[in-house]
Design an enzyme around this catalytic site. Structure first.
Site, PDB file in Angstrom:
ATOM      1  N   TYR A   1       6.385  17.035   5.761  1.00  0.00           N
ATOM      2  CA  TYR A   1       5.929  17.281   4.061  1.00  0.00           C
ATOM      3  C   TYR A   1       6.638  16.522   3.013  1.00  0.00           C
ATOM      4  O   TYR A   1       5.710  16.316   1.984  1.00  0.00           O
ATOM      5  CB  TYR A   1       6.367  19.055   3.744  1.00  0.00           C
ATOM      6  CG  TYR A   1       6.330  19.727   2.475  1.00  0.00           C
ATOM      7  CD1 TYR A   1       5.286  20.438   2.261  1.00  0.00           C
ATOM      8  CD2 TYR A   1       7.490  19.661   1.274  1.00  0.00           C
ATOM      9  CE1 TYR A   1       5.427  20.532   1.141  1.00  0.00           C
ATOM     10  CE2 TYR A   1       7.253  19.942   0.380  1.00  0.00           C
ATOM     11  CZ  TYR A   1       6.265  21.246   0.517  1.00  0.00           C
ATOM     12  OH  TYR A   1       5.920  21.987  -0.818  1.00  0.00           O
TER      13      TYR A   1
ATOM     14  N   SER B   1       7.008  18.267  -4.825  1.00  0.00           N
ATOM     15  CA  SER B   1       7.947  18.918  -3.638  1.00  0.00           C
ATOM     16  C   SER B   1       9.287  18.030  -5.059  1.00  0.00           C
ATOM     17  O   SER B   1       8.912  16.680  -4.587  1.00  0.00           O
ATOM     18  CB  SER B   1       7.757  18.814  -2.602  1.00  0.00           C
ATOM     19  OG  SER B   1       9.325  19.766  -2.469  1.00  0.00           O
TER      20      SER B   1
END
Length: 250
Positions: free
Chosen positions: A161, A148
């Site tokens: 995350y 990501s």
């Protein structure tokens, strides 16, 4: 080598039942001559729908259930699968399973930290480690890790995350160096804002102002990149993190 040519070749997609995972399965069915091994954890119906769409696009495959965070379950699932498919090899591993549990770090609960890291980072380890030896013997393979933009630049409210995806990026670069001599590539794909279940709650109108392309991406656009990396055409690309984010990366 002759025996290898007769083997049924598979591409595994973890978290393949929805979103980017589903789009990847469908794109691989269109582009490459692999049977799809569609992993899901809880939503069997969604996985069946992915398989249906794979078949509708001229592909073939099957679904496989396991929780990527559970090493024992992962190994058991692959042992049973290999036992039932003696003339098959998983050549492509796409580590797509991931979850978010967003919130400011000062209020982050331990379970929200551990669950996110377990899924992305330990999930990568559990699945890839269970299969890497067979790829090395096969002397060919593709490992593609979905990361990501958060793992590259960090995102406020996503410390867990960002940490998980940043760690997978490091693992991608290291593993690529270990296995390159055996014709195995290891790359990471780093999407920005992509339309999916994971981004459904975000304010797209507001957020797209910070994206030079002025829109969210489509899951199919990510899938096209993954499909290329999974192909023999990408054989000299390894240890890379490829951004697909409409120009957002800074």
């Amino acid at each position: 080598m002759e025996e290898n040519k007769t083997k049924q070749k598979y591409a595994l997609v973890t978290g393949g039942s929805r979103g980017i995972g589903r789009a990847v399965c469908i794109q691989l069915a269109k582009d490459l001559d692999y049977s799809l091994l569609i992993n899901y954890n809880g939503n069997r119906e969604a996985a069946q729908q992915t398989l249906k769409e794979v078949k509708a696009n001229g592909g073939k495959g099957e679904i496989i259930q396991f929780d990527v965070t559970d090493a024992e379950a992962v190994n058991k699932a692959f042992d049973l699968w290999h036992e039932a498919n003696k003339n098959a090899i998983i050549e492509v591993i796409i580590n797509n399973a991931g979850i978010t549990k967003d919130g400011l770090f000062m209020w982050m609960k331990p379970e929200d930290w551990h669950n996110v890291i377990d899924t992305s980072l330990n999930g990568f380890y559990n699945v890839t480690n269970a299969l890497i030896q067979k790829l090395l013997v096969n002397k060919y393979g593709r490992v593609i890790n979905m990361v990501s933009v958060s793992g590259l630049k960090g995102t406020a409210g996503q410390v867990n995350y960002s940490a998980a995806k940043g760690a997978v990026i490091g693992a991608t670069k290291a593993l690529a160096q270990e296995v390159a001599k055996r014709n195995i590539t290891v790359n990471a794909v780093a999407p920005g804002f992509i339309k999916s279940d994971m981004t459904a709650a975000l304010d797209e109108k507001e957020l797209k102002k910070m994206i030079p392309a002025n829109r969210f991406g489509e899951a199919e656009e990510v899938a096209n990149l993954v499909s290329f990396l999974a192909s023999s055409r990408a054989s000299y690309i390894t240890g890379e993190v490829i951004n697909i984010n409409g120009g957002i990366y800074s």
